[in-house]
Design an enzyme around this catalytic site. Structure first.
Site, PDB file in Angstrom:
ATOM      1  NE  ARG A  49     -39.268 -53.503  35.719  1.00  0.00           N
ATOM      2  CZ  ARG A  49     -40.094 -52.476  35.513  1.00  0.00           C
ATOM      3  NH1 ARG A  49     -40.310 -51.991  34.299  1.00  0.00           N
ATOM      4  NH2 ARG A  49     -40.745 -51.922  36.519  1.00  0.00           N
ATOM      5  N   GLY A  50     -42.516 -55.372  35.929  1.00  0.00           N
ATOM      6  CA  GLY A  50     -43.562 -54.476  36.415  1.00  0.00           C
ATOM      7  C   GLY A  50     -44.811 -55.328  36.602  1.00  0.00           C
ATOM      8  CB  ALA A  51     -47.077 -55.767  39.493  1.00  0.00           C
ATOM      9  NE  ARG A  91     -39.762 -60.923  38.973  1.00  0.00           N
ATOM     10  CZ  ARG A  91     -39.557 -59.601  38.969  1.00  0.00           C
ATOM     11  NH1 ARG A  91     -40.002 -58.869  37.951  1.00  0.00           N
ATOM     12  NH2 ARG A  91     -38.927 -59.023  39.962  1.00  0.00           N
ATOM     13  CD  GLN A 196     -35.712 -52.639  38.304  1.00  0.00           C
ATOM     14  OE1 GLN A 196     -34.806 -52.127  38.958  1.00  0.00           O
ATOM     15  NE2 GLN A 196     -36.124 -53.867  38.528  1.00  0.00           N
ATOM     16  CG  ASP A 237     -44.221 -55.514  42.567  1.00  0.00           C
ATOM     17  OD1 ASP A 237     -43.701 -54.428  42.867  1.00  0.00           O
ATOM     18  OD2 ASP A 237     -44.039 -56.085  41.472  1.00  0.00           O
ATOM     19  CE  LYS A 248     -37.769 -53.943  41.872  1.00  0.00           C
ATOM     20  NZ  LYS A 248     -37.346 -55.366  41.824  1.00  0.00           N
TER      21      LYS A 248
HETATM   22  O1  MRU Z   1     -38.729 -56.293  39.632  1.00  0.00           O
HETATM   23  P1  MRU Z   1     -39.639 -55.397  38.845  1.00  0.00           P
HETATM   24  O2  MRU Z   1     -38.913 -54.433  37.979  1.00  0.00           O
HETATM   25  O3  MRU Z   1     -40.706 -56.172  38.133  1.00  0.00           O
HETATM   26  O4  MRU Z   1     -40.362 -54.557  39.981  1.00  0.00           O
HETATM   27  C1  MRU Z   1     -41.340 -53.613  39.605  1.00  0.00           C
HETATM   28  C2  MRU Z   1     -41.787 -52.772  40.717  1.00  0.00           C
HETATM   29  O5  MRU Z   1     -41.526 -53.001  41.870  1.00  0.00           O
HETATM   30  C3  MRU Z   1     -42.724 -51.687  40.387  1.00  0.00           C
HETATM   31  O6  MRU Z   1     -42.485 -50.570  41.150  1.00  0.00           O
HETATM   32  C4  MRU Z   1     -44.125 -52.247  40.642  1.00  0.00           C
HETATM   33  O7  MRU Z   1     -44.290 -53.474  39.960  1.00  0.00           O
HETATM   34  C5  MRU Z   1     -45.163 -51.382  40.186  1.00  0.00           C
HETATM   35  S1  MRU Z   1     -45.283 -51.454  38.455  1.00  0.00           S
HETATM   36  C6  MRU Z   1     -46.540 -50.494  37.934  1.00  0.00           C
END
Ligand code: MRU
Length: 343
Positions: A49-51, A91, A196, A237, A248
């Protein structure tokens, strides 16, 4: 200490290895993804996870789309398109996913046979991984310039090595500032409902020797009012052309509280997160996740079955609440015009 590697090629190169983030902070489990279905499932379940990490993993996952016996270039291209559609649907909010898939697909157009196609897929995915690592480092350097000696920083969700292929985005600024000898205090929002912040950010900061205080999301405004926050840094994201930021869920309330308390609010992201084709935040698709994440949080009954649930995974922070956006290309302040900066 070994750096965290959220995603990598497996030792023999035939699979994508991920650190399964569902198991953290109690267990460090690595999994090999061997098929496109494996990759899709790892992304939808938030094992990865994480963009930026999602984009890198999807790009690498595309190379698993061609079966060994795919002889015909036309058939191989067809499998590739099906796989790309499948990955793209996992996603919807983080633009890095579509960005990475489109980039690999564009490159693959030049291949004239199946072995060439395989090579292009792998090379381009490896390039995306390496670039993400380099972008993280540069974001960290730009971001650290905004962090003073003794700063007390509040962050949300996880934006570190786990969320990228490198040292992170918002957390990269913290890592670099720390490596410059700056004394820091970090507060991490727990980040409901999937935690997270407490499961991942606290784990990775602690592992790097950075002391962290975890708070429930609802305590952030009170912490600000108590005078214990000098700045907020979060990730993104998707960043729209006008500087609105999808991130998030909970980021928007944090930005409103920071604005009220006169605390600078920074967003850090690589260029793969900028989406100049989306004019403003209202046009960003916000992922809604399963009601069970709220009803049965981590297996316990946390809301009655009869209650209706609202579970958006992201929200949009309007650009007027954001002090500046930190990218690998520098620090951007309003009025924003990102178009000419994107190749
Ligand atoms: O649902 P997730 O855990 O994938 O969401 C991640 C986030 O919102 C992070 O803050 C965002 O992707 C930045 S990651 C460098």
């Amino acid at each position: 200490m070994q750096p965290i590697q959220s995603v990598a090629w497996s030792a023999d190169g035939s699979a994508v290895t991920i650190l399964d983030q569902r198991c953290l902070p109690s267990r460090e489990v690595y999994r090999e993804l061997r098929t496109v279905d494996d990759v899709c499932s790892a992304i939808t379940t938030l094992s990865v996870r994480g963009a930026p990490a999602i984009g890198v993993t999807a790009a690498m996952g595309l190379s698993l789309a061609l079966s060994d016996d795919a002889q015909e270039l036309t058939t191989a291209r067809q499998s590739l398109r099906i796989a790309a559609d499948q990955l793209r649907a996992t996603r919807p909010t983080a633009v890095n996913l579509a960005w990475a898939l489109d980039r690999v697909l564009r490159r693959s157009d030049a291949a004239t046979n199946v072995s060439g196609l395989r090579r292009v897929l792998r090379d381009e995915a490896s390039r995306i991984l390496a670039e993400d690592r380099a972008m993280c480092r540069r974001i960290g350097e730009h971001g650290a310039s905004l962090i003073d000696q003794g700063s007390r920083i509040l962050t949300h969700c996880n934006t570190g090595a786990l969320a990228t292929a490198g040292i992170g985005t918002a957390l990269a600024a913290i890592y670099v500032a720390k490596s410059q000898g700056k004394r820091l205090e970090v507060y991490a929002d727990e980040t409901r409902p999937l935690l997270q912040g407490s499961r991942l950010t606290a784990w990775e900061l602690d592992r790097s020797g950075i002391q962290v205080t975890v708070l429930v999301d609802g305590a952030a405004a009170a912490l600000m009012r108590s005078g214990r926050v000098d700045l907020c840094i979060v990730g993104a994201d998707r960043i729209a052309a006008n500087g609105d930021v999808a991130n998030k869920i909970g980021t928007y309330s944090l930005a409103v509280a920071a604005y009220y308390h006169g605390i600078p609010f920074y967003v850090a992201a690589p260029w793969s997160t900028f989406d100049p084709s989306t004019p403003s935040g209202g046009k960003i698709t916000i992922e809604e996740r399963s009601a069970d994440e709220i009803r049965r949080g981590f297996g316990a009954q946390t809301a009655p079955d009869e209650a209706r649930i609202f579970n958006p995974a992201f929200d949009v922070t309007p650009s007027e609440l954001i002090t500046a956006i930190i990218s690998d290309r520098g620090i951007h302040r309003p009025p924003y015009d990102f178009r000419h900066l994107i190749p």
